[in-house]
Design an enzyme around this catalytic site. Structure first.
Site, PDB file in Angstrom:
ATOM      1  CB  CYS A 136     -21.169 -52.092  13.006  1.00  0.00           C
ATOM      2  SG  CYS A 136     -20.849 -51.198  14.668  1.00  0.00           S
ATOM      3  CB  CYS A 139     -18.518 -49.632  14.383  1.00  0.00           C
ATOM      4  SG  CYS A 139     -18.933 -51.190  14.447  1.00  0.00           S
ATOM      5  CG  ASP A 140     -19.289 -47.549  10.384  1.00  0.00           C
ATOM      6  OD1 ASP A 140     -18.542 -47.603  11.124  1.00  0.00           O
ATOM      7  OD2 ASP A 140     -19.734 -48.669  10.331  1.00  0.00           O
TER       8      ASP A 140
END
Ligand code: NDP
Length: 314
Positions: A136, A139-140
């Protein structure tokens, strides 16, 4: 185990689940929706959604899902934390176990459990999970500002993630196993013309290395061919974007699925072969997999549930 009876149980909180909830709520079915492992579904892991009708300037995935949740709640849907851990669809009312501690006895069930990101299957993906390996980018990606990352895949997701990461990282390798991208033309053009993205066509990843997290990847070009080449690239992050697996496992003994696990429904409808059980969104769609098509099928599922209940006088 504690039990509870509901008229309409919706499992999953992506665009399909929430749209089903909006329609079921407005039809007075008193729906109960369990959010599942990833509240808001896959869209909460994307940045800008540019193709959901009604948002001429685009909207972020998390904002869109928050709006859908509020809209579902406005019409009386009870949205709950919890994961469906077992299912018994052998007879009505259907029994769905939540978090292994509670059984919902539902007259109708809408399965909108979506799909989950796939990994290559390398041991190193597990070894470096949370230490440089991610599925992701949104997300990261934040952790890779001014660093070098690689994205695996040649579809729209991979291109989208590569472009997103290129906005943060100093360089992005896009690792594509074929000699072409499968992504839509517009995404291909954006990737190919991006100064920070280098596309490695006909490349596969053999493994990752690094002492305290990912420091590089072992690559092979034209694997198995006479001119095969092996070399390493230095990277700080390794992002997977190679497709998804439908979350249909617990329903498989009762509904029909294809070889990958996508639930097969009747014709153009969300009806499964179990009366009163419907499947909507990515768990039943290996082809379109769009937020708007998922939302459309969620609407159909709720309409079918309403019809089923009124025909049965329930
Ligand atoms: P896709 O199935 O379209 O693409 C998966 C990619 O990963 C392919 O390039 C595939 O390679 C590659 N791949 C699969 N397995 C491996 C492996 N083991 N090793 C290396 N590469 C591998 O998945 P996406 O998630 O990209 O997209 C899913 C759907 O969602 C599509 O219909 C897409 O159009 C849509 N989508 C739309 C968006 C939008 O409109 N904004 C954004 C994101 C997705 P190969 O080509 O060789 O099979």
């Amino acid at each position: 185990m504690k039990t509870e009876k509901v008229r309409c149980l919706i499992i999953g909180s992506g665009p399909a689940g929430y749209t089903a909830a909006i329609y079921a709520g407005r039809a007075n079915l008193s729906p109960v929706l369990y959010e599942g492992l990833q509240p808001g579904g896959q869209l909460t892991t994307t940045t800008e959604v540019e193709n959901f009708p009604g948002y001429p300037e685009g909207i972020t995935g998390p904002e869109l899902m928050e709006d859908l949740r509020k809209q579902a709640e406005r019409f009386g849907t009870e949205v709950r934390f919890g994961i469906a851990t077992a299912a018994d669809l052998s007879a009505s009312p259907y029994k769905i176990t939540i978090d292994e501690e509670k059984v919902i006895e539902a007259q109708t069930v809408i399965i909108s459990t979506g799909a989950t990101a796939k990994y290559l299957g390398l041991d190193d993906e597990k070894k470096y999970a949370g230490m440089g390996v991610s599925a992701c980018a949104t997300c990261d990606g934040f952790f890779y500002r001014k660093k070098v990352v690689a994205v695996v895949g040649g579809g729209d997701t991979a291109c989208e993630e590569a472009i997103y990461l290129a906005g943060l990282a100093s360089k992005v390798f896009l690792i594509v196993r074929k000699s072409f991208l499968r992504a839509s033309k517009i995404m291909q053009d954006r990737v190919i013309n991006h100064e920070k993205i280098e596309v490695l066509f006909e490349h596969n990843t053999l493994g990752l290395f690094g002492d305290n997290g990912v420091e590089g990847a072992h690559m092979v070009k034209r694997m198995g061919e006479a001119d095969e080449e092996r070399y390493d690239i230095a990277i700080d992050g390794f992002f997977l974007a190679i497709g998804h697996k439908p979350n249909s496992e617990i329903f498989k003994p009762y509904v029909e699925t294809d070889e990958v696990g996508y639930i097969i429904t009747e014709g153009n409808s969300p009806r499964t072969k179990v009366p009163g059980v419907f499947a909507a969104g990515d768990v039943a769609d290996s082809h379109y997999r769009q937020a708007i098509t998922a939302a459309g099928s969620g609407c159909k599922a709720a309409m079918e549930a309403e019809r089923y209940l009124s025909e049965k006088g329930l």
